[in-house]
Design an enzyme around this catalytic site. Structure first.
Site: not given
Ligand SMILES: Cc1ncc(COP(=O)(O)O)c(C=O)c1O
Length: 416
Positions: A234, A371
């Site tokens: 990201k 999510c």
């Molecule tokens: C606030 C937050 N936490 C955790 C994650 C999880 O990231 P990853 O899928 O790269 O583990 C995301 C990804 O969208 C997020 O936006």
């Protein structure tokens, strides 16, 4: 870095920066790609791709094992990337653990630290705006260790309600885990203030910085985080690499998470001892190219300037929220303390339909529960559309989104 192209882009020159990102030169459905989904994953600049390619083409070898030239080069590049991250985050290199992503980092904290430190009856404080990654690991641990979960509520305006924080902390909270910036509302939470109050009540603080580290300078000490996690993909880095930062005394005291090669010092048939930090938490062959790419991403963002990135993301996302809120039939969620992310709904058009119509315009946004299903429940909607900006977006991308929303309203015969 550059000369601003418009009043909307006072802080950096997105048009010039865009040239650093090969994937942004393509067209989609006959239009230049307007990529507004960086909160999901960002694009990668040539400098990051080149660093990974150099590893692949010039010194592919495993790390920490070989005594030959290319293995030593690979180890040096991998460990130099760690140094870059440590300096960037204001911590010691021993406190920077490479993991796969933010999700793995949070699972590590829950399963290695939480399982070891928390006792039945202890409480864990979370918030209603957490990503599933910072919710489900704690739910599982709570079940296993008989912990209680407490939640900081979210106001209608999309901010954390801290009104009952001290009372909640007084109910046996030993650990608080919260997001720095909401991936749905864009809200920047006052983490250092919350962390100080948690520490005063004897609770450890875990910060999910997945949406903050890409957009703002984060000093882990100033923030007051005992643990902090984020993903490389990201923040202009590759997928498959993320970072867990942990306080050295905690990482030293707690047991390892995954076990096997590389994380050991000695192994006998029936016992083993652990490697020094940070390798105690890096079992098996790591994402070497990923770490090298992430180090290059830190260099790239440092070159652009994090204060500039931050100001640009804040300005653009606030402008977008204001422009969308002005359209009839559009509901925008979240507060004015937003950074990078704008979630919204258009009349009763399903966000997936909206995203498909926008795709016809070459505009990429995300639709769904992001999510964060408990947050959707909190706002009484099954899904939201979400546009998110980064250093390569400018006001023309916002124009394209607004045009696409108007087109969707015409197609569905609503709104105007
Ligand atoms: C606030 C937050 N936490 C955790 C994650 C999880 O990231 P990853 O899928 O790269 O583990 C995301 C990804 O969208 C997020 O936006």
């Amino acid at each position: 870095v550059s000369v601003p192209v418009s009043a909307a882009d006072q802080t950096l020159d997105p048009e010039r920066l865009r040239r650093d990102f090969p994937s942004l030169t393509r067209t989609v459905n006959g239009r230049p790609l307007a990529y507004l989904d960086s909160a999901s994953t960002s694009q990668r600049p040539s400098a990051v791709l080149a660093a990974m390619r150099r590893y692949a083409e010039e010194y592919t070898a495993n790390v920490h094992r070989g005594v030959y030239t290319t293995a030593e080069e690979a180890t040096a590049a991998y460990e130099t990337a760690r140094d870059r991250l440590a300096a960037w985050l204001g911590v010691a290199r021993e406190e920077v653990v490479f993991v796969r992503n933010a999700t793995e980092g949070l699972n590590l904290v829950a399963m290695a630290y939480g399982r070891w430190a928390l006792r039945p009856g202890d409480a864990v404080l979370l918030t209603e705006m957490e990503h599933h990654s910072n919710l489900v690991p704690w739910q599982r641990l709570a079940e296993e260790r008989e912990l209680r979960l407490e939640f900081l509520p979210v106001t209608d305006g999309g901010e954390l309600d801290l009104g009952r924080l001290d009372e909640q902390l007084g109910r046996g909270v030993r650990l608080a885990a919260l997001t720095h910036v909401s991936n749905v509302l864009g809200t920047v939470n006052p983490v250092s203030e919350i962390a100080a109050r948690c520490h005063a009540a004897g609770a450890m603080v875990v910060v999910d910085a997945a949406q903050s580290v890409p957009h703002m300078a984060v000093n882990v000490r100033d923030l007051g985080a005992d643990f902090l996690v984020f993903s490389g993909h990201k923040m202009c880095g590759p997928t498959g690499i993320g970072v867990l930062v942990g306080r050295r005394d905690l990482l030293e005291a707690m047991p390892p998470f995954l076990t096997g090669g590389d994380m050991i010092r000695t192994v006998h048939l029936r016992s083993a001892t652990w490697n020094d930090l940070p390798w105690k938490f890096e079992a098996g062959t790591p994402s070497i190219a990923g770490a090298i790419g992430l180090g290059a991403a830190v260099d790239y963002l440092t070159g652009v300037g994090m204060p500039q990135v931050s100001a640009h993301s804040a300005l653009l996302s606030r402008q977008l929220a204001a422009r969308l809120a002005d359209l009839p039939g559009v509901t925008v969620y979240g507060s004015s303390r937003r950074l990078g992310v704008v979630s919204f709904n258009v009349n009763d058009i399903h966000p997936h339909d909206l995203a498909s119509i926008l795709d016809r315009h070459g505009v990429a946004i995300r639709a769904g529960h992001h999510c964060a299903q408990p947050l959707m429940e909190r706002f009484g909607v099954p899904a939201m559309a979400r546009a998110s900006v980064y250093l390569y977006n400018d006001s023309r991308d916002l124009d394209r989104l607004v045009e696409g929303v108007a087109d969707a309203q015409r197609i569905f015969g609503v709104g105007r």
